[in-house]
Design a protein around this motif. Structure first.
Motif, PDB file in Angstrom:
ATOM      1  N   LEU A  17       0.809  -1.218  -0.125  1.00 50.77           N
ATOM      2  CA  LEU A  17       0.058  -0.031   0.101  1.00 50.77           C
ATOM      3  C   LEU A  17       0.767   1.194  -0.054  1.00 50.77           C
ATOM      4  O   LEU A  17       0.475   2.164  -0.788  1.00 50.77           O
ATOM      5  CB  LEU A  17      -0.862  -0.050   1.223  1.00 50.77           C
ATOM      6  N   ARG A  45       2.169   1.545  -3.519  1.00 49.82           N
ATOM      7  CA  ARG A  45       1.342   1.954  -4.537  1.00 49.82           C
ATOM      8  C   ARG A  45       0.941   3.534  -4.306  1.00 49.82           C
ATOM      9  O   ARG A  45       0.351   4.141  -5.238  1.00 49.82           O
ATOM     10  CB  ARG A  45      -0.052   1.081  -4.470  1.00 49.82           C
ATOM     11  N   LEU A  46       0.674   3.812  -3.000  1.00 52.44           N
ATOM     12  CA  LEU A  46       0.127   5.140  -2.660  1.00 52.44           C
ATOM     13  C   LEU A  46       1.231   6.312  -2.742  1.00 52.44           C
ATOM     14  O   LEU A  46       0.790   7.442  -2.482  1.00 52.44           O
ATOM     15  CB  LEU A  46      -0.582   5.123  -1.458  1.00 52.44           C
ATOM     16  N   ARG A  47       2.435   6.243  -3.129  1.00 43.06           N
ATOM     17  CA  ARG A  47       3.566   6.942  -3.102  1.00 43.06           C
ATOM     18  C   ARG A  47       3.596   8.296  -4.270  1.00 43.06           C
ATOM     19  O   ARG A  47       2.788   8.021  -5.018  1.00 43.06           O
ATOM     20  CB  ARG A  47       4.821   6.227  -3.168  1.00 43.06           C
ATOM     21  N   LYS A  48       3.984   9.299  -3.675  1.00 42.95           N
ATOM     22  CA  LYS A  48       3.958  10.459  -4.638  1.00 42.95           C
ATOM     23  C   LYS A  48       5.248  10.971  -4.691  1.00 42.95           C
ATOM     24  O   LYS A  48       6.158  10.765  -3.816  1.00 42.95           O
ATOM     25  CB  LYS A  48       3.023  11.442  -3.700  1.00 42.95           C
TER      26      LYS A  48
END
Length: 489
Positions: free
Chosen positions: A470, A473-476
């Motif tokens: 998670l 996948r959610l990294r910015k």
């Protein structure tokens, strides 16, 4: 799972260090005996002794087996990796497999501590009970309270950047391991020498554990956790004058010392305390209390309890800042964690990670208050810790084989013999231990196997695979910190 579709990392993306790192200045050389003792001090402990004492004489076999199929491969393989590439397990796996898998490896190295602290401090609580009131050793509420108070005290100490914590842990080898271990074994031998019968049979036909299906051997999984951490000691291989000749000597000497420290106290406990009454958390103190009572010096019990607690707390403080610091450095460079978890306090400590980890640890600690048996709770947390850590070892073995094939000429201070075979044995043993951990031990019969599986799977796979997936996948892009290169480990 985490790195599906991710491209193979090239040497340009994760630059290799200069060739000169394989030979330190002469002043930095250490002897192979010194390295063996350093390794012994970081691996050996009395804490797992009660777990194996349940098996009696068969504990010898159950310690030797994982030493051969797990301790030896992890020692030699991690030595080759450490002598060729800086950066620890993240860099090894990132170069050998992919950067996402490198993140998964360093995450597992950190995440195992979330369940490691409740199991370690569960042992501390049961040991501390013998200083005040032995009846508290079986109290889940007492255990949970000690875990919460001691852990948050450790966070406060670590967040202030206190120096000398490592020295406390080093002294723990003598104060909380060697002295109590020697006393326990010597008094146990005297106990038997006086004609007292052993609580566990010591005949040759009991050398192998009784086979009643895999459930009868599940407690052996705890030995994999006992032998873990060799990848951290492997960094010292480059400080040997002749690594190829001296490192194997150091490892075999360390293995012999570690086995003695593990096996003899476990046997001593099995001589004194019957398996059916043995607590996995308070077993050592049960043995000390019984043997000191036998010789009329029971007043020594709380003193030895304080010695054991001191050693455990030193180890906890060392582990508290180490793995989370490594995760922080990688996350700042690659943007794997949100900015909130990357912040440092005025002392340069990753306080937000420690506090967040503390909240989760507090919730887990309540398991001791809710699960009827303290020993059962201790085992659950221990097996989840082991399984999360084993994920990292599986990745390390795969990365080692790939690096040997993709970078055969890369300078290494030490080359492990038969590396592919070592990795194959280590991988198979690690995978087998991980899978066996999902089976409830026969020693805790009567429980609901479905609930046990859900708890273990949820803890090990959820924390070890789902959470890092998670985060990835959610990294910015904004999560990356430009100044990360300036942060020192």
């Amino acid at each position: 799972m985490l790195g599906a579709g991710a491209r193979q990392v090239s040497a340009e993306k994760v630059p290799a260090p200069p060739d000169t790192r394989t030979r330190p200045p002469a002043a930095n050389y250490i002897s192979w005996v010194a390295l063996a003792l350093m390794t012994t001090s970081s691996v050996a402990s009395l804490r797992p002794a009660p777990t194996m004492a349940v098996y009696g004489l068969a504990a010898v076999f159950l310690y030797l087996l994982p030493a051969i199929v797990f301790l030896l491969p992890t020692s030699l393989v991690s030595a080759e990796l450490a002598s060729g590439w800086k950066g620890g397990v993240y860099n090894w796996v990132a170069l050998g497999i992919s950067k996402p898998m490198g993140f998964l490896a360093v995450w597992c190295q950190f995440a195992m501590t979330i369940f490691y602290y409740p199991s370690l401090l569960g042992f501390v609580a049961s040991t501390l009970a013998y200083v005040f009131n032995p009846a508290l050793a079986s109290s889940g509420v007492w255990t949970a309270l000690v875990i919460v108070v001691v852990y948050w005290t450790g966070v406060w100490v670590s967040s202030r950047g206190t120096k000398g914590v490592a020295g406390l842990a080093s002294g723990g080898l003598i104060i909380g391991t060697l002295i109590p271990g020697v006393v326990l074994v010597v008094l146990g031998l005297v106990f038997l020498g006086q004609g007292n019968p052993s609580a566990a049979p010591m005949t040759a036909d009991h050398f192998l554990p009784q086979w009643a299906g895999l459930a009868s051997l599940v407690l052996i999984v705890n030995n994999f956790l006992s032998y873990s951490g060799m990848e951290m000691n492997a960094v010292h291989v480059s400080s040997l004058k002749e690594p190829a000749r001296e490192f194997p000597r150091a490892i075999f000497l360390a293995m012999g010392l570690v086995l003695l420290i593990f096996i003899l106290p476990a046997l001593a406990i099995s001589w004194i305390v019957p398996a059916e009454t043995l607590s996995l958390t308070a077993g050592i103190m049960q043995a000390f209390d019984a043997i000191f009572g036998e010789f009329g010096v029971q007043w020594l019990t709380p003193i030895f309890g304080i010695m054991l607690v001191t050693a455990s707390l030193g180890g906890m403080l060392t582990w508290l800042a180490g793995p989370s610091k490594g995760l922080l450095l990688i996350s700042r460079q690659e943007g794997y964690l949100p900015p909130f978890l990357q912040r440092l306090n005025k002392h340069g400590v990753q306080q937000n990670i420690l506090v967040t980890q503390g909240v989760v640890t507090t919730v887990i600690a309540l398991g001791y208050a809710l699960i009827p048996s303290v020993s059962s709770a201790y085992w659950l947390f221990s097996v989840i810790t082991t399984q999360v850590y084993l994920i990292m070892y599986l990745l390390m073995f795969v990365a080692a084989v790939k690096l040997r094939r993709s970078h055969p000429d890369h300078p290494r201070g030490y080359r492990a013999p038969m590396l592919v075979s070592l990795c194959g044995v280590g991988f198979a043993a690690s995978l087998a231990a991980l899978l066996v951990g999902f089976i409830p031990p026969s020693q805790f019969g009567g429980g609901n196997e479905g609930i046990y599986f859900v708890i273990v799977a949820g803890g090990a796979l959820g924390l070890g695979l789902l959470v890092p997936f998670l985060f990835y996948r959610l990294r910015k892009p904004s999560w990356r910190q430009p100044e990360a290169e300036e942060v020192t480990s």
